[in-house]
Design a protein around this motif. Structure first.
Motif, mmCIF file in Angstrom:
data_model
loop_
_atom_site.group_PDB
_atom_site.id
_atom_site.type_symbol
_atom_site.label_atom_id
_atom_site.label_comp_id
_atom_site.label_asym_id
_atom_site.label_seq_id
_atom_site.Cartn_x
_atom_site.Cartn_y
_atom_site.Cartn_z
ATOM 1 N N GLY A 235 53.085 83.717 62.267
ATOM 2 C CA GLY A 235 54.163 84.747 62.067
ATOM 3 C C GLY A 235 54.582 85.448 63.325
ATOM 4 O O GLY A 235 54.209 84.941 64.426
ATOM 5 N N PRO A 236 55.625 86.301 63.477
ATOM 6 C CA PRO A 236 56.212 87.223 64.714
ATOM 7 C C PRO A 236 54.769 87.857 65.049
ATOM 8 O O PRO A 236 53.889 88.286 64.718
ATOM 9 C CB PRO A 236 56.968 87.858 64.012
ATOM 10 N N LEU A 237 54.874 87.856 66.704
ATOM 11 C CA LEU A 237 53.769 88.362 67.288
ATOM 12 C C LEU A 237 53.939 90.073 67.364
ATOM 13 O O LEU A 237 55.026 90.386 67.298
ATOM 14 C CB LEU A 237 53.823 87.786 68.791
ATOM 15 N N THR A 238 52.770 90.684 67.260
ATOM 16 C CA THR A 238 52.800 92.065 67.192
ATOM 17 C C THR A 238 52.902 92.632 68.707
ATOM 18 O O THR A 238 52.176 91.960 69.531
ATOM 19 C CB THR A 238 51.473 92.596 66.635
ATOM 20 N N PRO A 239 53.773 93.512 68.988
ATOM 21 C CA PRO A 239 53.906 94.131 70.278
ATOM 22 C C PRO A 239 52.685 94.621 70.825
ATOM 23 O O PRO A 239 51.983 95.199 69.960
ATOM 24 C CB PRO A 239 55.011 94.743 70.558
ATOM 25 N N HIS A 240 52.370 94.279 72.124
ATOM 26 C CA HIS A 240 50.976 95.055 72.738
ATOM 27 C C HIS A 240 51.493 95.949 73.916
ATOM 28 O O HIS A 240 52.367 95.622 74.509
ATOM 29 C CB HIS A 240 49.902 93.950 73.130
ATOM 30 N N ARG A 241 50.743 97.329 73.935
ATOM 31 C CA ARG A 241 50.999 98.228 75.141
ATOM 32 C C ARG A 241 49.752 98.702 75.613
ATOM 33 O O ARG A 241 48.647 98.794 74.742
ATOM 34 C CB ARG A 241 51.763 99.244 74.048
ATOM 35 N N ILE A 242 49.694 98.891 76.480
ATOM 36 C CA ILE A 242 48.493 99.347 77.408
ATOM 37 C C ILE A 242 48.641 100.693 77.809
ATOM 38 O O ILE A 242 49.932 100.907 78.519
ATOM 39 C CB ILE A 242 47.880 98.561 78.259
ATOM 40 N N ARG A 243 48.126 101.891 77.788
ATOM 41 C CA ARG A 243 48.432 103.106 78.012
ATOM 42 C C ARG A 243 46.906 103.488 79.049
ATOM 43 O O ARG A 243 45.898 103.651 78.397
ATOM 44 C CB ARG A 243 48.678 104.309 77.061
ATOM 45 N N ASN A 244 47.121 104.088 80.167
ATOM 46 C CA ASN A 244 46.072 104.645 80.681
ATOM 47 C C ASN A 244 45.753 106.022 80.380
ATOM 48 O O ASN A 244 46.365 107.050 80.701
ATOM 49 C CB ASN A 244 46.328 104.498 82.435
ATOM 50 N N LEU A 245 44.736 106.293 79.813
ATOM 51 C CA LEU A 245 44.257 107.520 79.476
ATOM 52 C C LEU A 245 43.304 108.248 80.527
ATOM 53 O O LEU A 245 42.786 109.453 80.260
ATOM 54 C CB LEU A 245 43.514 107.452 78.193
ATOM 55 N N GLU A 246 42.999 107.577 81.618
ATOM 56 C CA GLU A 246 42.325 108.010 82.759
ATOM 57 C C GLU A 246 43.070 109.140 83.550
ATOM 58 O O GLU A 246 44.203 109.074 83.584
ATOM 59 C CB GLU A 246 41.465 107.209 83.559
ATOM 60 N N ASP A 247 42.320 109.737 84.486
ATOM 61 C CA ASP A 247 43.002 110.625 85.262
ATOM 62 C C ASP A 247 43.184 110.010 86.930
ATOM 63 O O ASP A 247 43.450 110.595 87.685
ATOM 64 C CB ASP A 247 42.438 111.865 85.604
ATOM 65 N N HIS A 248 42.827 108.895 86.789
ATOM 66 C CA HIS A 248 43.121 107.852 87.902
ATOM 67 C C HIS A 248 43.727 106.491 87.899
ATOM 68 O O HIS A 248 43.749 106.098 86.610
ATOM 69 C CB HIS A 248 41.669 107.644 88.794
ATOM 70 N N ALA A 249 44.455 105.956 88.760
ATOM 71 C CA ALA A 249 45.110 104.662 88.516
ATOM 72 C C ALA A 249 43.988 103.613 88.130
ATOM 73 O O ALA A 249 42.943 103.468 88.653
ATOM 74 C CB ALA A 249 45.877 104.327 89.793
ATOM 75 N N VAL A 250 44.564 102.604 87.489
ATOM 76 C CA VAL A 250 43.863 101.469 87.059
ATOM 77 C C VAL A 250 44.800 100.395 87.115
ATOM 78 O O VAL A 250 45.838 100.421 86.808
ATOM 79 C CB VAL A 250 43.024 101.792 85.385
ATOM 80 N N THR A 251 44.186 99.333 87.108
ATOM 81 C CA THR A 251 44.955 98.079 87.146
ATOM 82 C C THR A 251 44.619 97.094 85.826
ATOM 83 O O THR A 251 43.498 97.041 85.459
ATOM 84 C CB THR A 251 44.667 97.027 88.246
ATOM 85 N N HIS A 252 45.592 96.716 85.044
ATOM 86 C CA HIS A 252 45.588 96.072 83.843
ATOM 87 C C HIS A 252 46.157 94.586 84.195
ATOM 88 O O HIS A 252 47.182 94.373 84.653
ATOM 89 C CB HIS A 252 46.045 96.651 82.690
ATOM 90 N N TYR A 253 45.247 93.509 83.754
ATOM 91 C CA TYR A 253 45.956 92.280 83.828
ATOM 92 C C TYR A 253 45.974 91.599 82.350
ATOM 93 O O TYR A 253 44.962 91.702 81.446
ATOM 94 C CB TYR A 253 44.920 91.285 84.608
ATOM 95 N N ILE A 254 47.221 90.996 82.098
ATOM 96 C CA ILE A 254 47.440 90.334 80.720
ATOM 97 C C ILE A 254 47.626 89.034 80.855
ATOM 98 O O ILE A 254 48.646 88.765 81.714
ATOM 99 C CB ILE A 254 48.573 90.910 79.838
ATOM 100 N N VAL A 255 46.700 88.295 80.628
ATOM 101 C CA VAL A 255 47.039 86.690 80.797
ATOM 102 C C VAL A 255 47.112 86.178 79.473
ATOM 103 O O VAL A 255 46.526 86.413 78.305
ATOM 104 C CB VAL A 255 45.484 86.123 81.389
ATOM 105 N N GLU A 256 48.278 85.461 79.321
ATOM 106 C CA GLU A 256 48.614 84.592 78.010
ATOM 107 C C GLU A 256 48.171 83.087 78.224
ATOM 108 O O GLU A 256 48.832 82.522 78.888
ATOM 109 C CB GLU A 256 49.945 85.003 77.786
ATOM 110 N N LEU A 257 47.536 82.518 77.448
ATOM 111 C CA LEU A 257 47.042 81.233 77.429
ATOM 112 C C LEU A 257 47.982 80.561 76.564
ATOM 113 O O LEU A 257 48.041 80.538 75.285
ATOM 114 C CB LEU A 257 45.636 80.922 76.900
ATOM 115 N N ILE A 258 48.946 79.722 77.220
ATOM 116 C CA ILE A 258 49.915 79.157 76.309
ATOM 117 C C ILE A 258 50.308 77.707 76.330
ATOM 118 O O ILE A 258 50.967 77.145 75.785
ATOM 119 C CB ILE A 258 51.522 79.821 76.683
#
Length: 62
Positions: free
Chosen positions: A10-33
């Motif tokens: 079916g349709p894909l559910t949107p995904h969101r990432i939010r930083n809840l910390e008080d310092h910068a973080v890096t997120h990597y989203i890798v899609e295996l297609i």
């Protein structure tokens, strides 16, 4: 690190990432297609227990 099978039925559910910390973080989203999803339905996230993630809608870890 988390891994999620999104499914192919079916349709894909949107995904969101939010930083809840008080310092910068890096997120990597890798899609295996290169291959079809191994499941027709979305499966729960799996993690290697390095870091933490919380679903801000439910407050539950994932």
């Amino acid at each position: 690190m988390a891994f999620k099978t999104v499914g192919s039925g079916g349709p894909l559910t949107p995904h969101r990432i939010r930083n809840l910390e008080d310092h910068a973080v890096t997120h990597y989203i890798v899609e295996l297609i290169s291959e079809p999803s191994p499941s027709r339905v979305e499966l729960p996230s799996e993690t290697n227990d390095r870091g933490s993630a919380v679903d801000v809608r439910t407050g539950e870890p994932f």
